[in-house]
Scaffold this motif. Structure first.
Motif, mmCIF file in Angstrom:
data_model
loop_
_atom_site.group_PDB
_atom_site.id
_atom_site.type_symbol
_atom_site.label_atom_id
_atom_site.label_comp_id
_atom_site.label_asym_id
_atom_site.label_seq_id
_atom_site.Cartn_x
_atom_site.Cartn_y
_atom_site.Cartn_z
ATOM 1 N N ASN A 219 97.580 17.834 -11.145
ATOM 2 C CA ASN A 219 96.860 16.501 -11.070
ATOM 3 C C ASN A 219 96.972 15.443 -10.321
ATOM 4 O OD1 ASN A 219 94.943 17.377 -13.425
ATOM 5 N ND2 ASN A 219 96.510 17.407 -15.060
ATOM 6 N N LEU A 220 98.400 15.336 -10.166
ATOM 7 C CA LEU A 220 98.948 14.324 -9.285
ATOM 8 C C LEU A 220 98.620 14.524 -7.916
ATOM 9 C CD1 LEU A 220 100.806 11.637 -8.923
ATOM 10 C CD2 LEU A 220 102.723 13.297 -8.431
ATOM 11 N N LEU A 221 98.843 15.514 -7.454
ATOM 12 C CA LEU A 221 98.853 15.827 -5.960
ATOM 13 C C LEU A 221 97.316 16.442 -5.479
ATOM 14 C CD1 LEU A 221 102.118 17.773 -5.407
ATOM 15 C CD2 LEU A 221 101.481 15.365 -4.777
ATOM 16 N N MET A 222 96.785 17.331 -6.259
ATOM 17 C CA MET A 222 95.318 17.942 -5.999
ATOM 18 C C MET A 222 94.399 17.082 -6.545
ATOM 19 S SD MET A 222 96.511 22.013 -6.527
ATOM 20 C CE MET A 222 94.973 22.712 -5.444
ATOM 21 N N VAL A 223 94.206 16.647 -7.609
ATOM 22 C CA VAL A 223 93.211 15.887 -8.134
ATOM 23 C C VAL A 223 93.271 14.455 -7.672
ATOM 24 C CG1 VAL A 223 92.012 15.503 -10.199
ATOM 25 C CG2 VAL A 223 92.935 17.689 -10.107
ATOM 26 N N GLY A 224 94.218 13.726 -8.108
ATOM 27 C CA GLY A 224 94.639 12.469 -7.768
ATOM 28 C C GLY A 224 94.703 12.137 -6.228
ATOM 29 N N PHE A 225 95.871 12.422 -5.941
ATOM 30 C CA PHE A 225 96.189 12.203 -4.395
ATOM 31 C C PHE A 225 95.211 12.481 -3.422
ATOM 32 C CE2 PHE A 225 98.083 12.698 -0.260
ATOM 33 C CZ PHE A 225 98.897 11.391 -0.222
ATOM 34 N N LEU A 226 94.861 13.935 -3.317
ATOM 35 C CA LEU A 226 93.902 14.445 -2.330
ATOM 36 C C LEU A 226 92.628 13.901 -2.682
ATOM 37 C CD1 LEU A 226 95.649 17.831 -1.471
ATOM 38 C CD2 LEU A 226 95.736 15.694 -0.283
ATOM 39 N N GLY A 227 92.249 13.750 -4.022
ATOM 40 C CA GLY A 227 90.823 13.399 -4.352
ATOM 41 C C GLY A 227 90.628 12.170 -3.704
ATOM 42 N N ALA A 228 91.715 11.227 -3.785
ATOM 43 C CA ALA A 228 91.384 9.883 -3.388
ATOM 44 C C ALA A 228 91.689 9.685 -1.800
ATOM 45 C CB ALA A 228 92.599 8.837 -3.984
ATOM 46 N N MET B 199 98.749 10.873 -14.300
ATOM 47 C CA MET B 199 99.045 11.405 -13.311
ATOM 48 C C MET B 199 97.964 11.391 -12.285
ATOM 49 S SD MET B 199 102.130 12.437 -13.684
ATOM 50 C CE MET B 199 102.586 14.097 -12.764
ATOM 51 N N VAL B 200 96.701 11.431 -12.669
ATOM 52 C CA VAL B 200 95.609 11.362 -11.785
ATOM 53 C C VAL B 200 95.688 10.043 -11.399
ATOM 54 C CG1 VAL B 200 92.896 11.625 -11.472
ATOM 55 C CG2 VAL B 200 94.239 13.346 -13.045
ATOM 56 N N ALA B 201 95.543 9.136 -12.164
ATOM 57 C CA ALA B 201 95.549 7.581 -11.649
ATOM 58 C C ALA B 201 96.586 7.348 -10.642
ATOM 59 C CB ALA B 201 95.724 6.631 -12.989
ATOM 60 N N VAL B 202 97.949 7.695 -10.977
ATOM 61 C CA VAL B 202 98.973 7.374 -9.791
ATOM 62 C C VAL B 202 98.606 8.094 -8.826
ATOM 63 C CG1 VAL B 202 101.324 7.917 -9.536
ATOM 64 C CG2 VAL B 202 100.744 6.978 -11.652
#
Length: 124
Positions: free
Chosen positions: A67-76, A6-9
């Motif tokens: 994990n998908l939205l806050m960590v992965g998407f917004l992190g990148a 989820m973080v990677a995607v």
């Protein structure tokens, strides 16, 4: 394992989103002011505030989306390291006023965006 996926995607989507925003905005600004970075930082801050309320506080969205939205998407998507480099480049190229304005705008607008999104999202 699924958390990592989820973080990677999310990270891949966020990076593509940041690239897309910069590709759209950079030509209009002539490369003089890093408006694309400012835009993604402000939009990312607003989205972070919304997702915080919807996922963490209210549980309206599933916790797995954190994990998908806050960590992965917004992190990148948001670009603090790019913000730092852009700020230093403006300063080192003798654009002190632009550098100061850029730093101030990022801090004020991103904090205001996150706070505003938290307040507004709590209303709904």
């Amino acid at each position: 394992m699924m958390q990592w996926v989820m973080v990677a995607v999310g990270g891949a989507l966020g990076a593509m989103g940041r690239f897309g925003v910069n590709a759209l905005i950079y030509p209009t600004m002539g490369g003089r002011f890093p408006m694309g970075t400012l835009v993604v930082n402000v939009v990312g801050s607003v989205l972070m505030g919304m997702f915080y309320v919807l996922i963490i506080e209210r549980g309206v969205l599933p916790a797995e989306l954190r994990n998908l939205l806050m960590v992965g998407f917004l992190g990148a998507f948001t670009t603090f390291s790019t913000f730092s480099l852009d700020s230093l480049a403006l300063w080192q190229n003798g654009h002190l006023a632009l550098a100061a304005a850029y730093v101030a705008l990022n801090l004020v607008l991103c904090l205001a965006g996150t706070l505003g999104a938290i307040v507004l999202t709590r209303l709904f």
